[in-house]
Design an enzyme around this catalytic site. Structure first.
Site, PDB file in Angstrom:
ATOM      1  CB  SER A  11      -0.773  -0.055   1.294  1.00 39.41           C
ATOM      2  OG  SER A  11      -1.555   0.972   1.474  1.00 39.41           O
TER       3      SER A  11
ATOM      4  CE1 TYR B 208      -4.106  -2.049   5.304  1.00 38.06           C
ATOM      5  CE2 TYR B 208      -3.251   0.056   4.948  1.00 38.06           C
ATOM      6  CZ  TYR B 208      -3.708  -0.969   4.537  1.00 38.06           C
ATOM      7  OH  TYR B 208      -4.253  -1.259   3.140  1.00 38.06           O
TER       8      TYR B 208
HETATM    9  P1  NDP Z   1     -11.658  -5.635  -0.063  1.00 38.39           P
HETATM   10  O1  NDP Z   1     -12.126  -5.473   1.367  1.00 38.39           O
HETATM   11  O2  NDP Z   1     -12.744  -5.237  -1.184  1.00 38.39           O
HETATM   12  O3  NDP Z   1     -11.174  -7.128  -0.156  1.00 38.39           O
HETATM   13  C1  NDP Z   1     -10.266  -7.491   0.734  1.00 38.39           C
HETATM   14  C2  NDP Z   1     -10.197  -9.252   0.292  1.00 38.39           C
HETATM   15  O4  NDP Z   1      -9.371  -9.664   1.487  1.00 38.39           O
HETATM   16  C3  NDP Z   1     -11.592  -9.749   0.215  1.00 38.39           C
HETATM   17  O5  NDP Z   1     -11.552 -10.634  -0.734  1.00 38.39           O
HETATM   18  C4  NDP Z   1     -11.481 -10.802   1.623  1.00 38.39           C
HETATM   19  O6  NDP Z   1     -12.348 -11.819   1.304  1.00 38.39           O
HETATM   20  C5  NDP Z   1     -10.023 -10.997   1.774  1.00 38.39           C
HETATM   21  N1  NDP Z   1      -9.709 -11.423   3.228  1.00 38.39           N
HETATM   22  C6  NDP Z   1      -9.694 -10.758   4.230  1.00 38.39           C
HETATM   23  N2  NDP Z   1      -9.506 -11.405   5.284  1.00 38.39           N
HETATM   24  C7  NDP Z   1      -9.354 -12.728   4.824  1.00 38.39           C
HETATM   25  C8  NDP Z   1      -8.811 -14.127   5.278  1.00 38.39           C
HETATM   26  N3  NDP Z   1      -8.750 -14.118   6.687  1.00 38.39           N
HETATM   27  N4  NDP Z   1      -8.438 -14.841   4.670  1.00 38.39           N
HETATM   28  C9  NDP Z   1      -8.647 -14.708   3.173  1.00 38.39           C
HETATM   29  N5  NDP Z   1      -9.251 -13.586   2.597  1.00 38.39           N
HETATM   30  C10 NDP Z   1      -9.423 -12.541   3.467  1.00 38.39           C
HETATM   31  O7  NDP Z   1     -10.448  -4.555  -0.169  1.00 38.39           O
HETATM   32  P2  NDP Z   1      -9.172  -4.343  -1.095  1.00 38.39           P
HETATM   33  O8  NDP Z   1      -9.859  -4.999  -2.605  1.00 38.39           O
HETATM   34  O9  NDP Z   1      -9.357  -2.761  -1.142  1.00 38.39           O
HETATM   35  O10 NDP Z   1      -7.927  -4.852  -0.674  1.00 38.39           O
HETATM   36  C11 NDP Z   1      -7.274  -5.742  -1.294  1.00 38.39           C
HETATM   37  C12 NDP Z   1      -5.654  -5.568  -0.663  1.00 38.39           C
HETATM   38  O11 NDP Z   1      -5.423  -4.145  -1.397  1.00 38.39           O
HETATM   39  C13 NDP Z   1      -5.425  -5.652   0.774  1.00 38.39           C
HETATM   40  O12 NDP Z   1      -4.400  -6.237   0.949  1.00 38.39           O
HETATM   41  C14 NDP Z   1      -5.444  -4.058   0.937  1.00 38.39           C
HETATM   42  O13 NDP Z   1      -4.845  -3.746   2.322  1.00 38.39           O
HETATM   43  C15 NDP Z   1      -4.596  -3.380  -0.146  1.00 38.39           C
HETATM   44  N6  NDP Z   1      -4.973  -2.121  -0.252  1.00 38.39           N
HETATM   45  C16 NDP Z   1      -6.223  -1.449  -0.770  1.00 38.39           C
HETATM   46  C17 NDP Z   1      -6.309  -0.021  -0.722  1.00 38.39           C
HETATM   47  C18 NDP Z   1      -7.688   0.533  -0.994  1.00 38.39           C
HETATM   48  O14 NDP Z   1      -7.856   1.913  -0.834  1.00 38.39           O
HETATM   49  N7  NDP Z   1      -8.854  -0.244  -1.192  1.00 38.39           N
HETATM   50  C19 NDP Z   1      -5.073   0.866  -0.662  1.00 38.39           C
HETATM   51  C20 NDP Z   1      -3.848   0.100  -0.615  1.00 38.39           C
HETATM   52  C21 NDP Z   1      -3.756  -1.261  -0.428  1.00 38.39           C
HETATM   53  P3  NDP Z   1     -13.255 -12.654   2.321  1.00 38.39           P
HETATM   54  O15 NDP Z   1     -13.824 -11.653   3.242  1.00 38.39           O
HETATM   55  O16 NDP Z   1     -14.232 -13.214   1.402  1.00 38.39           O
HETATM   56  O17 NDP Z   1     -12.243 -13.420   3.197  1.00 38.39           O
END
Ligand code: NDP
Length: 246
Positions: free
Chosen positions: A143, A156
């Protein structure tokens, strides 16, 4: 676009946001995609969408990345289905922003478990066979908060700095192995990520803040760029920030 034909790509956190968009882009490039997350009904929907749209194979694995055995099953199941794991996208993550003074210790633990240990389990499960086959590509989603610390992002950011440190170390260690590593650092992206914040002070702080976030697709294009370069090109770091609209 079939540059990834016959390759298999595992995407963690594929049930929403950036992971979902990455799955679409890698399938569009011809990869067989393996979708992992906890919400299997969302993975099934995405699998149906991809199967309808692209001429690729799709597998889903209900996976909690905080459980080492789940991630091992994900990788072993992919090998059984497709022979090799060619791309592993460590994308699953949680961003439970809070102020340290509010002491959300369980949320700190959750972020360490998902964002750091989850990525380590992905590396543990996929790297040995990539080294053996002398090819493969690991994408770690860090990030902009892995480059800077913002008010309330302390823990975070600590997890995302850790992800970046892992990427940097892997790049050095694996530079002669045939295995490529890309660290992706998105700025704000419009996804479900902020929905899980519980700290009232943070919710209040963001209430009136105007943001012009990126779309998940903007990040997925960066991933597709990195994995479709020639074998000798190692795209190590991509930072994608939104422009502020006038
Ligand atoms: P979302 O919340 O839309 O997606 C997060 C994903 O992570 C979901 O598919 C969720 O699936 C999965 N997840 C969470 N916990 C678990 C777990 N214990 N096991 C398996 N899967 C898990 O957020 P984003 O798409 O934005 O996030 C994706 C990545 O991008 C993250 O690493 C985030 O930190 C990073 N990021 C995002 C930014 C933003 O502004 N959105 C900026 C910078 C980085 P489920 O709940 O079905 O398990």
């Amino acid at each position: 676009m079939t540059q990834l034909k016959n390759q298999s790509a595992i995407i963690t956190g594929a049930s929403s946001g950036i992971g979902r968009a990455i799955a679409h882009h890698l399938a569009e490039e011809g990869a067989n995609v393996v979708l992992a997350a906890r919400r299997s009904e969302k993975l099934k929907e995405l699998s149906d969408e991809i199967t309808e749209k692209y001429d690729v194979n799709v597998k889903i694995f209900e996976t909690d990345v905080t459980k080492k055995e789940d991630v091992e099953k994900l990788v072993n199941g992919t090998k059984e289905e497709f022979g090799t794991v060619d791309i592993f996208v460590n994308n699953a993550g949680v961003m439970l922003l809070s102020f340290l003074k509010n002491d959300h210790v369980e949320e700190w633990e959750q972020m360490v478990d998902v964002n750091i240990k989850g990525v380590l389990y992905g590396i543990h499960a996929s790297l040995p066979s990539m080294i053996e086959q002398e090819s493969g590509h690991i994408i770690n989603v860090s990030s902009v908060a892995g480059h800077e610390v913002f008010p309330s992002s302390t823990v975070y950011s600590a997890t995302k700095y850790a992800v970046r440190a892992l990427s940097m170390g892997m790049e050095k260690e694996l530079s002669r192995s045939g295995v490529r590593v890309t660290n992706i650092s998105p700025g704000a992206v419009d996804t479900e990520l902020t929905d899980h914040i519980t700290d009232g002070d943070v919710i209040e702080m963001f209430k009136d803040r105007k943001m012009d976030p990126l779309e998940a697709d903007d990040i997925a294009r960066a991933v597709a760029y990195a994995v479709t370069q020639p074998d000798y090109v190692n795209v190590n770091e991509v930072i994608v920030r939104p422009m502020h609209k006038k």
